[in-house]
Structures are given as C-alpha cells and as structure tokens.
Design an enzyme around this catalytic site. Structure first.
Site, PDB file in Angstrom:
ATOM      1  N   SER A 211       0.857  -1.183   0.000  1.00 19.37           N
ATOM      2  CA  SER A 211       0.000   0.000   0.000  1.00 19.37           C
ATOM      3  C   SER A 211       0.894   1.233   0.000  1.00 19.37           C
ATOM      4  O   SER A 211       2.039   1.176   0.466  1.00 19.37           O
ATOM      5  CB  SER A 211      -0.881   0.022   1.252  1.00 19.37           C
TER       6      SER A 211
ATOM      7  N   TYR B  64      -2.221  -1.321  10.533  1.00 21.64           N
ATOM      8  CA  TYR B  64      -2.261  -1.718   9.119  1.00 21.64           C
ATOM      9  C   TYR B  64      -1.103  -1.084   8.353  1.00 21.64           C
ATOM     10  O   TYR B  64      -0.391  -1.764   7.607  1.00 21.64           O
ATOM     11  CB  TYR B  64      -3.595  -1.277   8.505  1.00 21.64           C
TER      12      TYR B  64
END
Length: 254
Positions: free
Chosen positions: A137, A150
């Site tokens: 990401s 995360y």
C-alpha cells in the site's frame, strides 16, 4: 512480468483488488486459482469466470498455509506466480491502548501470512523460475494514523520484499510489489469514497505496469506518496493525516 501462460495463485481473490486482478489475468489465458475465507465470495467469482478455480484458505492459520502449499505443489506442478493479496484493514487507536485482538489478527494476516505462504512455496517457485507478488500500500510510505497497525504491516512487508528481491536475484525468481493508493473496495467501506480511485481504473493501469519489467507497480496517482520518504517526510505525513481526519470526521457527522 509475462502476463500470459502462467499458473497463478492469488490469496484474497474473492473480492476487491484480488478478484479484479484475478479476472483480468484469467481473461488473458492464465490458469488462475483464487483463495479466501469466504466460500460464497469464491463461488461467485468462479461461477462468473469458467475455468478459474478456488480453494478456501485462512492466511492467518499456519497449518492451513502448510496444507494448502502441499496441495498446490502436487496439483499444479507448473505453479509459477504467487500473489500475496489477502489483508485486513481496521481503524485503531495508536494514541491509546491498542486492542490486542486487532493487533494480533492484523499482523498475522497482513505480514506473517504472506511471509509464511511465500516460504512454503519458494522452492516450487525456484523450480519454475516464477514470481512472487506482494500487495502492500502507499500507506507503507505515508502511514495513515487512523490505521496505524495496518500501515505498519505494509511498511514491514515492503521492507521484507526488498530483502527477498536482493537474495533471490540470481535464482530466477522475481519479487514484485504492488503499492495501491486509496481504491474503491470493501476495505474501510471505501466503495463510494469520492477521493478513492475507481477500481476499474486502478486495475487497468496496474495491468499495464505489471506487463513491464518494473519491480514496483505504482500507478500515477500513488507516485507522490511513494516518493515521500526522506528527511522532510513528516510534513507530508502530517498534512495527509490532517486531511484524512477531517474527511472521516465529516463523513461520520453527515
């Protein structure tokens, strides 16, 4: 990466980015096997894509990973692409006490799962001169304070991919990383988020870059965030988080 003639195993292929990429790779004539925890989602994807196969897998379960790897090697001797896509994203409270269950499940799913699965299949991929793909990401480079755990798992996975790419350089195995921006998927209920990139646009651009020799697959919208780390990175990170906190606060109050 060569986009045809592969045997590809994709985790988290029942929805979102994993499903969309699985469908595109399937259309190109690759043998695609998807996995996930939700059988209903897998069944729907397979029904819509005749010839695709699906298996249930919990990447947070080491025994499940080990048995799956043994099955894949036996059933698909030509397996040459592993796409570590499965992941979970939940809001947390880094300024306070972190929920232990959230911490453990996020780290186990997003970091330990891909590392363990790749480890279990790496000898197979060496035999087929294959490819490992990690879906990280842009939050690996510009962490989102609302999802600090995360973001940290994605940063760790990026770091691991760098080391693995270096160590496998002479083995014939390629290590690729896809670093998506905010995309309209189920993660954080982003399907209708105006600022998120439409999934079809992301997939089209990603497939284009994936077909090149790039080690990192970064779409144009993600490049400013990928380029951020450095001596002045805190200003960018703080600005992004001020913006996102305001955005989510506004959505919550609407």
């Amino acid at each position: 990466m060569k986009l045809t003639g592969n045997t590809i195993f994709i985790t988290g292929g029942g929805s979102g980015i994993g499903c969309a990429l699985a469908e595109q790779l399937h259309k190109l004539g690759n043998k695609v096997i998807i996995s996930g925890r939700r059988k209903g989602h897998l069944d729907r994807v397979v029904a819509a894509n005749p010839g695709m196969e699906a298996v249930e897998l919990d990447v947070a379960d080491l025994k499940s990973i080990q048995s799956m790897a043994s099955m894949l090697i036996a059933k698909y001797p030509d397996l040459n692409v592993l796409f570590n896509n499965a992941g979970i994203m939940l809001p947390d409270q880094a300024a306070g006490a972190i929920d232990e269950e959230l911490l453990t499940s996020t780290v186990t799913t997003n970091l330990l799962g891909p590392v363990r699965l790749t480890s279990a299949l790496i000898d197979q991929l060496k035999k087929t001169k294959g490819t490992v793909i990690y879906n990280t990401s842009v939050l690996a480079f510009v962490p989102l304070s609302l999802t600090a755990v995360y973001s940290a798992t994605k940063a760790a996975l990026h770091s691991y991919a760098l080391s693995q790419r270096f160590l496998l350089e002479k083995s014939g195995v390629r290590v690729l990383e896809i670093a998506p921006p905010w995309v309209r998927t189920d993660l954080m209920n982003s399907q209708e988020a105006a600022e998120a990139m439409p999934l079809d646009e992301f997939i089209a651009e990603t497939m284009q870059v994936l077909g090149t020799d790039a080690d990192e697959i970064v779409v144009e919208r993600a490049k400013p965030l990928r380029a951020n780390p450095g001596p002045s990175e805190h200003a960018f990170v703080n600005g992004l988080n001020d913006h996102m906190l305001a955005l989510f606060s506004g959505a919550a109050g609407a």
